[in-house]
Design a protein around this motif. Structure first.
Motif, short mmCIF file in Angstrom:
data_model
loop_
_atom_site.label_atom_id
_atom_site.label_comp_id
_atom_site.label_asym_id
_atom_site.label_seq_id
_atom_site.Cartn_x
_atom_site.Cartn_y
_atom_site.Cartn_z
N UNK A 244 2.75 -18.51 0.26
CA UNK A 244 1.34 -18.31 -0.05
C UNK A 244 0.67 -17.38 0.96
N UNK A 245 1.23 -17.29 2.16
CA UNK A 245 0.64 -16.44 3.21
C UNK A 245 1.46 -15.18 3.48
N UNK A 246 2.68 -15.13 2.96
CA UNK A 246 3.59 -14.01 3.27
C UNK A 246 3.99 -13.27 2.00
N UNK A 247 3.72 -11.94 1.98
CA UNK A 247 4.14 -11.07 0.88
C UNK A 247 5.14 -10.06 1.42
N UNK A 248 6.21 -9.87 0.68
CA UNK A 248 7.23 -8.90 1.10
C UNK A 248 7.01 -7.61 0.34
N UNK A 249 6.78 -6.52 1.09
CA UNK A 249 6.70 -5.19 0.48
C UNK A 249 8.09 -4.57 0.52
N UNK A 250 8.77 -4.63 -0.61
CA UNK A 250 10.16 -4.13 -0.69
C UNK A 250 10.14 -2.67 -1.17
N UNK A 251 10.69 -1.76 -0.35
CA UNK A 251 10.70 -0.34 -0.71
C UNK A 251 11.84 -0.06 -1.67
N UNK A 252 11.47 0.24 -2.90
CA UNK A 252 12.48 0.49 -3.93
C UNK A 252 13.11 1.87 -3.77
N UNK A 253 12.24 2.87 -3.63
CA UNK A 253 12.68 4.27 -3.50
C UNK A 253 11.95 4.89 -2.33
#
Length: 875
Positions: free
Chosen positions: A143-152
């Protein structure tokens, strides 16, 4: 504004950036694509997320606590290319420039540092964003942590929230470790269970919930082979889950408090962006140089009545508005003489005859900031200045060739003179540049000319200590005056030739458009990457391992198109269309806009950019005309003599850097080849491939040529593999064989590194220094780049010194002749002249003799020359 923490997986993002962007280099030959990509991401995150806390975590080394569980963890990974390795220290410098905390911990990975800090942030209910190119970290989503995953690349991301993971996988984030336990992870060499991929693993987890539950229900799992694999690899599955689990209680010595961002300070960013040549980033910064002290300078208003006839020396600062001193408005002249300071408008100069006579006298020493600019500006006022004895800008460059030289204020500050304001403070920048009110302008010029007076003797003393006075007074300063003459002379360009070429290229472009549309079966805008991507990857259904889809559509970058060569005839046509379009806009049309009223182009040469001592040119950059393409070479047809019965004459050093390498190393094989007139690339191929001269194939010679020049420029196995289209292993073997074949070259490489470590710098044959502070760095990557710099600088720098010497010697000796020839350009290892046809034969031998005897080496310098009705014909 609510507090927000950003945690970046440093290694992961660096790798993403490196492979997403083409290999970029700065003036120091440092690769910068990963640093640049990382910078773009930092800028985007700071602007869009406005964090209050920030940390970049790095992997500390190859060994972690996970290796105690599984010694082959992350085994089989290819060695990091040196082109990326050398950038890691600068990515850490980048973090420091942005005032972002960076951290690494022995025996732990960046994931564990991030996980531990994310746990602390969650306990304090602090919104947290984790940026990574590794899906392992998605297990931390909450709820407090979002993962920004770099696709390209580094800018296109997926935001992994618990809901996103639920929608994607059908379970909560912590089950990611169970997924990895069953299917493994090839990138980390986590084994998992053979035969279990993502689809099977998800099905099992949806049915049983965890790895442990799957293994407890083997009797219910259908499929003989699957059951057998799960039974035989129970331990592997449990171990894989353990390996994939991020340690959120790692013993790190960094806390949330350490990640708090301080007040914004752009000064370190400016310095780093200058070092890295990130011009666009610099333009975005609103920076000023602060004046740290005041100095009362009284401007003497009685210029017209002052007697300059007894002056033995004077300091001069003549200024124009903006950079192009060949045509921009001259706005003021500052003079410091016999304790007096004068600042006048250029029109006022003619009212003092004693000043004009002093300017023209070679017996009166002049101390200036930029000798070349000074000579040109006075020439525009019809005054031939003589006796320039010191150039503050050139001295600054020789004392610190790594410095990006900006203005008088910067050079003065290096010597603790702080009363001069920066040009940016006075004139503004970009579209807001303007000439200030006269009292502000004159005060600035007065400060500059006083700084020249104060700093010049300090510089000369330092140059004397370093035994570099001759390098300034007998090479760089005389050369500046030669370059000034060349810039004023210019080179005639036939506009009609360029127009004809423009029409010819347009016909070819129109034909290519028709063919491309025919191939596609539809009409579309070829210049639109979005439309082109649809045509290639949807309409024509082409596929490539480099295919990338971004927010705006498919990538149609050069590397993507090149990976499709041979799969459809449209690709070759598109590549040719792009090449011709760039040639058309940048050169064929671009050069026409730069032709002056005299029918000539007047480029400006820069002596103070390259640390090796190489010259460059701007407005236009004539060193960058793409001569490998026939259409590019044809652009040189437009460069013609300015007078009838004259020709363009080009004299070019042959393999000068390799000859310098032979001289410096004293390698017998190389010396013999050059002294006996044997082709060095053939000789290299004979030695490396152990074949006779007759058995050397064209491909062998091509490979030998690549490694010959690669050695000069600090080649790596990765770089050579890319150049030759071979594996890195084969490239490394080639380099090893080369060094065994030329033992003195190998010995030189070792010796020059030791010399650099002992002295902190390396020198050219003329004692030009390049300081290499990172040569003793404990950081392997930083030290590796420094070592390659140490090896290639004496070679490239000495080659640069030789052609500069040739230009100075030519200028001295041609005055003793009746030749009417004129030196027009210097491009790389080539000198371009305009020569009356009647003089051509004698002049050719005259120039060849000067160039080949510019410096005495243990191998002959060889000059090839030709002439013709244009620069094209002269090549």
């Amino acid at each position: 504004m609510a507090d927000k923490l950003i945690l970046i997986d440093g290694n992961s993002i660096a790798f993403r950036a490196f492979y997403a962007l083409p290999l970029l280099k700065n003036q120091s030959n440092l690769h910068t694509n990963a640093i640049y990509g990382f910078t773009l991401m930092l800028e985007k995150l700071i602007k869009e997320e406005q964090p209050t806390h920030f940390l970049i975590a790095f992997d500390a080394g190859k060994t972690t606590f996970r290796h105690e569980t599984y010694k082959d963890y992350k085994g089989g990974r290819q060695k990091t290319p040196s082109e990326l390795s050398e950038q890691f220290p600068y990515i850490r410098k980048l973090a420091e420039a942005y005032q972002i905390k960076h951290y690494e911990q022995d025996m732990y990975e960046a994931d564990d540092i991030i996980g531990t800090l994310a746990k602390e942030a969650t306990e304090k209910q602090l919104e947290t964003i984790i940026v990574t190119g590794d899906r392992d970290l998605t297990q931390l989503a909450s709820d407090y942590v979002t993962i920004y995953y770099t696709k390209k690349g580094v800018t296109e991301i997926d935001k992994y929230t618990p809901q996103f993971i639920q929608d994607l996988y059908g379970f909560e984030p912590k089950k990611i470790i169970d997924l990895k336990g069953l299917m493994g992870d090839k990138s980390d060499n986590i084994p998992g269970v053979p035969g279990v991929g993502e689809k099977t693993a998800l099905k099992l987890l949806h049915e049983y919930g965890s790895v442990e539950a799957v293994l407890e229900n083997l009797e219910h799992i259908k499929g003989k082979k699957l059951n057998e694999n799960l039974t035989n690899h129970k331990e592997d599955a449990l171990m894989s889950k353990q390996l994939a689990t991020i340690n959120i209680d790692a013993p790190i010595n960094v806390t949330l408090a350490d990640t708090l961002l301080p007040e914004k300070d752009e000064s370190r960013k400016i310095a780093l962006f200058q070092e890295l040549d990130f011009k666009q980033m610099l333009e975005q910064l609103d920076s000023t140089t602060q004046v740290k002290e005041e100095k009362e300078i009284i401007i003497n208003e009685a210029f017209n009545s002052f007697d300059f006839s007894s002056a033995q020396s004077m300091d001069i600062r003549i200024r124009c508005f903006q950079d192009n001193y060949l045509k921009n408005e001259i706005i003021g002249v500052g003079i410091c003489v016999q304790g007096e300071t004068f600042v006048v408008e250029p029109d006022t100069l003619v009212h003092n005859i004693s000043f004009i006579e002093a300017l023209k006298s070679s017996d009166v020493n002049k101390f200036v900031y930029d000798a070349k600019e000074t000579k040109v500006l006075f020439n525009r006022l019809n005054i031939e200045i003589q006796g320039i004895a010191h150039c503050m800008m050139l001295a600054t460059y020789l004392l610190d060739p790594a410095l990006k030289i900006i203005d008088v204020a910067q050079s003065a500050q290096l010597h603790n003179v702080h009363y001069v304001e920066s040009d940016e403070m006075i004139f503004g920048k970009g579209a807001k540049m303007h000439v200030p009110e006269q009292h502000i302008l004159f005060k600035h010029i007065a400060a500059e000319v006083n700084a020249i007076h104060e700093v010049s003797p300090i510089q000369l003393e330092k140059l004397k200590e370093l035994e570099q006075v001759e390098l300034l007074t007998e090479l760089e300063l005389p050369l500046a005056l030669v370059l000034a003459e060349m810039e004023m002379q210019g080179i005639k360009v036939n506009k009609e030739t360029l127009k004809d070429m423009q029409n010819e290229i347009q016909v070819r472009l129109d034909g290519l458009v028709t063919r491309i549309h025919d191939h596609a079966g539809s009409t579309f805008n070829i210049n639109s990457p979005k439309q082109l991507g649809v045509v290639l990857f949807e309409d024509l259904a082409l596929d490539s391992p480099k295919k990338k889809k971004t927010k705006t559509g498919y990538s149609t970058a050069v590397d993507v198109l090149e990976s499709l060569v041979g799969k459809h005839p449209i690709i070759e046509d598109i590549l040719l269309y792009r090449t011709l379009s760039k040639l058309q806009s940048t050169y064929v049309e671009g050069l026409q806009k730069l032709i002056g009223e005299d029918g000539k182009i007047h480029t400006r040469f820069n002596q103070v950019i390259a640390q090796t001592g190489r010259l460059s040119s701007v407005d236009p950059n004539l060193q960058n005309i793409p001569v490998r393409l026939d259409e590019g070479r044809k652009i040189r047809k437009a460069f013609v003599p300015s007078e009838a019965d004259s020709v363009i004459f080009a004299a070019d050093y042959s393999q000068i850097e390799l000859r310098v390498l032979a001289h410096i190393t004293g390698d017998k094989g190389m010396l013999d080849a050059f002294n006996q007139g044997i082709d060095i690339h053939t000789k290299t191929a004979m030695k490396v491939f152990d074949v006779s001269k007759e058995d050397v194939t064209s491909n062998m010679r091509r490979q030998a040529k690549a490694v010959n020049f690669g050695i000069v420029y600090g080649i790596s196995d990765y770089g050579l593999s890319q150049s030759l289209g071979i594996t890195r292993k084969a490239a490394q073997e080639f380099i090893d064989n080369y060094l065994e074949s030329f033992p003195n070259v190998k010995a030189y490489m070792n010796d020059i590194i030791q010399e650099a470590k002992q002295n902190g710098y390396v020198t050219t044959l003329l004692n030009r220094r390049r300081y290499i502070p990172d040569i003793t760095s404990r950081n392997f990557n930083l030290r590796g780049f420094a070592e390659r710099t140490a090896m290639n600088t004496p070679i490239q720098g000495s080659a640069a010194d030789i052609i500069k010497l040739a230009m100075v010697h030519y200028n001295e000796q041609v005055k003793e002749t009746d030749f009417k020839a004129r030196l027009l350009l210097q491009v790389h290892d080539e000198l371009i002249f305009e020569v009356p046809k009647a003089e051509l034969e004698a002049f050719s031998l005259f120039v060849k003799n000067i160039m080949e005897n510019a410096m005495d080496l243990d191998v002959p310098l060889e000059v090839e020359y030709n002439s013709g009705e244009s620069w094209y014909e002269a090549k």
